[in-house]
Motif scaffolding. Structure first.
Motif, PDB file in Angstrom:
ATOM      1  N   THR A   2       6.410   1.289 -15.477  1.00 16.81           N
ATOM      2  CA  THR A   2       7.763   1.285 -16.030  1.00 16.81           C
ATOM      3  C   THR A   2       7.729   0.522 -17.346  1.00 16.81           C
ATOM      4  O   THR A   2       6.842  -0.294 -17.583  1.00 16.81           O
ATOM      5  N   PHE A   3       8.726   0.791 -18.189  1.00 20.18           N
ATOM      6  CA  PHE A   3       8.842   0.061 -19.444  1.00 20.18           C
ATOM      7  C   PHE A   3      10.310  -0.068 -19.811  1.00 20.18           C
ATOM      8  O   PHE A   3      11.131   0.773 -19.448  1.00 20.18           O
ATOM      9  N   GLY A   4      10.625  -1.157 -20.482  1.00 21.98           N
ATOM     10  CA  GLY A   4      11.977  -1.401 -20.955  1.00 21.98           C
ATOM     11  C   GLY A   4      11.913  -2.304 -22.168  1.00 21.98           C
ATOM     12  O   GLY A   4      11.511  -3.468 -22.063  1.00 21.98           O
ATOM     13  N   TYR A   5      12.269  -1.764 -23.322  1.00 21.02           N
ATOM     14  CA  TYR A   5      12.107  -2.484 -24.580  1.00 21.02           C
ATOM     15  C   TYR A   5      13.134  -1.970 -25.572  1.00 21.02           C
ATOM     16  O   TYR A   5      13.401  -0.769 -25.640  1.00 21.02           O
ATOM     17  N   THR A   6      13.721  -2.872 -26.344  1.00 22.15           N
ATOM     18  CA  THR A   6      14.625  -2.490 -27.426  1.00 22.15           C
ATOM     19  C   THR A   6      13.925  -2.780 -28.737  1.00 22.15           C
ATOM     20  O   THR A   6      13.515  -3.917 -28.990  1.00 22.15           O
TER      21      THR A   6
ATOM     22  N   TRP B 201      14.280   1.665 -25.248  1.00 19.52           N
ATOM     23  CA  TRP B 201      13.246   2.497 -24.645  1.00 19.52           C
ATOM     24  C   TRP B 201      13.113   2.049 -23.205  1.00 19.52           C
ATOM     25  O   TRP B 201      12.734   0.901 -22.935  1.00 19.52           O
ATOM     26  N   ARG B 202      13.437   2.905 -22.261  1.00 23.74           N
ATOM     27  CA  ARG B 202      13.363   2.552 -20.851  1.00 23.74           C
ATOM     28  C   ARG B 202      12.955   3.803 -20.083  1.00 23.74           C
ATOM     29  O   ARG B 202      13.536   4.863 -20.271  1.00 23.74           O
ATOM     30  N   GLY B 203      11.949   3.650 -19.262  1.00 18.32           N
ATOM     31  CA  GLY B 203      11.525   4.809 -18.494  1.00 18.32           C
ATOM     32  C   GLY B 203      10.375   4.506 -17.567  1.00 18.32           C
ATOM     33  O   GLY B 203       9.944   3.365 -17.428  1.00 18.32           O
ATOM     34  N   VAL B 204       9.906   5.569 -16.949  1.00 18.87           N
ATOM     35  CA  VAL B 204       8.762   5.494 -16.054  1.00 18.87           C
ATOM     36  C   VAL B 204       7.751   6.540 -16.500  1.00 18.87           C
ATOM     37  O   VAL B 204       8.133   7.652 -16.890  1.00 18.87           O
ATOM     38  N   ALA B 205       6.494   6.166 -16.490  1.00 19.88           N
ATOM     39  CA  ALA B 205       5.397   7.071 -16.813  1.00 19.88           C
ATOM     40  C   ALA B 205       4.526   7.242 -15.575  1.00 19.88           C
ATOM     41  O   ALA B 205       3.988   6.266 -15.052  1.00 19.88           O
ATOM     42  N   ILE B 206       4.438   8.471 -15.102  1.00 21.88           N
ATOM     43  CA  ILE B 206       3.647   8.779 -13.912  1.00 21.88           C
ATOM     44  C   ILE B 206       2.473   9.650 -14.340  1.00 21.88           C
ATOM     45  O   ILE B 206       2.641  10.609 -15.095  1.00 21.88           O
TER      46      ILE B 206
ATOM     47  N   LEU C 244       9.541   2.873  -4.910  1.00 17.95           N
ATOM     48  CA  LEU C 244       8.585   2.068  -5.674  1.00 17.95           C
ATOM     49  C   LEU C 244       9.056   1.902  -7.109  1.00 17.95           C
ATOM     50  O   LEU C 244       9.093   0.785  -7.635  1.00 17.95           O
ATOM     51  N   VAL C 245       9.433   2.994  -7.762  1.00 20.20           N
ATOM     52  CA  VAL C 245       9.844   2.936  -9.168  1.00 20.20           C
ATOM     53  C   VAL C 245      11.109   2.088  -9.318  1.00 20.20           C
ATOM     54  O   VAL C 245      11.188   1.243 -10.219  1.00 20.20           O
ATOM     55  N   ASN C 246      12.086   2.265  -8.459  1.00 16.11           N
ATOM     56  CA  ASN C 246      13.304   1.443  -8.520  1.00 16.11           C
ATOM     57  C   ASN C 246      12.989  -0.029  -8.328  1.00 16.11           C
ATOM     58  O   ASN C 246      13.523  -0.891  -9.039  1.00 16.11           O
ATOM     59  N   ASP C 247      12.105  -0.331  -7.380  1.00 17.46           N
ATOM     60  CA  ASP C 247      11.689  -1.718  -7.158  1.00 17.46           C
ATOM     61  C   ASP C 247      10.933  -2.266  -8.366  1.00 17.46           C
ATOM     62  O   ASP C 247      11.076  -3.445  -8.714  1.00 17.46           O
TER      63      ASP C 247
ATOM     64  N   GLY D  84       7.288  -4.325 -19.371  1.00 17.40           N
ATOM     65  CA  GLY D  84       6.527  -3.276 -18.707  1.00 17.40           C
ATOM     66  C   GLY D  84       5.972  -3.801 -17.403  1.00 17.40           C
ATOM     67  O   GLY D  84       5.814  -5.014 -17.217  1.00 17.40           O
ATOM     68  N   LEU D  85       5.710  -2.888 -16.486  1.00 19.01           N
ATOM     69  CA  LEU D  85       5.138  -3.266 -15.198  1.00 19.01           C
ATOM     70  C   LEU D  85       4.405  -2.061 -14.630  1.00 19.01           C
ATOM     71  O   LEU D  85       4.968  -0.968 -14.549  1.00 19.01           O
TER      72      LEU D  85
END
Length: 188
Positions: A60-64, A71-76, A31-34, A46-47
């Motif tokens: 998920t988030f991805g921002y410069t 800034w790229r990562g996943v928050a669970i 799920l996270v990879n998708d 973000g999604l």
């Protein structure tokens, strides 16, 4: 990995609180990879899992940022602390926000300038990110999705009226509508 369809405003999964993640397994990793693939294809910064039809507390988030820091990562199972939202009206340039579940539209919305995100990653390692500016906005936007709130739900007049008009014009606001990044012409 795969790009998943993004749910459009009106589907129950977007308007209901998401469930906490309890199983940290291969399905969650997929799920996270998708979600990263989908966020990047959209393109977005973000999604949230409900946006791809999965009612789990994951985003998920991805921002410069302005200092070229990625800034790229996943928050669970995130928690979010914010400073008070400033009084006044949203600036038509500085406070403009968009949403992949309300594709192609952008409206100004006041958000808190500072936030602290606490969550766990895929390996259940806790982390904390103090954020300001756009990163704080991204965290607030995605966290709202996990509580069943879209940014258009927070808009004030006249933007709320404009968002309602867009919803009617595009026949949104009903369950089952999606768009596929890279395929459909709805790219936000």
């Amino acid at each position: 990995m795969a790009v998943r369809p993004i749910v459009i405003s009106g589907d129950l999964v977007l308007h209901s609180p998401a469930a906490p993640v309890v199983d940290f397994n291969d399905d969650l990793r997929t799920l996270v990879n998708d979600m990263f693939d989908t966020m990047d294809a959209a393109p977005g910064v973000g999604l949230a899992a409900p946006q791809v039809g999965v009612s789990l507390r994951v985003f998920t988030f991805g921002y410069t940022d302005d200092n070229d820091h990625p800034w790229r990562g996943v928050a669970i199972n995130p928690e979010l602390w914010i400073t008070p939202v400033p009084a006044g009206e949203a600036d038509d340039d500085e406070d403009v926000e968009g949403c992949l579940s309300f594709p192609g539209e952008r409206f100004p919305l006041l958000r808190s300038a500072h936030a602290v995100l606490r969550a766990v990653d895929l390996d259940q390692n806790p982390f904390e990110i103090p954020a300001h500016g756009w990163l704080a906005r991204i965290f607030q936007h995605e966290f709202d999705h996990l509580d069943g709130t879209l940014y258009v739900d927070r808009l004030e007049h006249p933007y709320a009226k404009l968002a309602a008009k867009v919803t009617r014009k595009r026949s949104w606001g009903v369950p089952g509508l999606t768009w596929l990044p890279g395929v459909d012409a709805l790219d936000a």
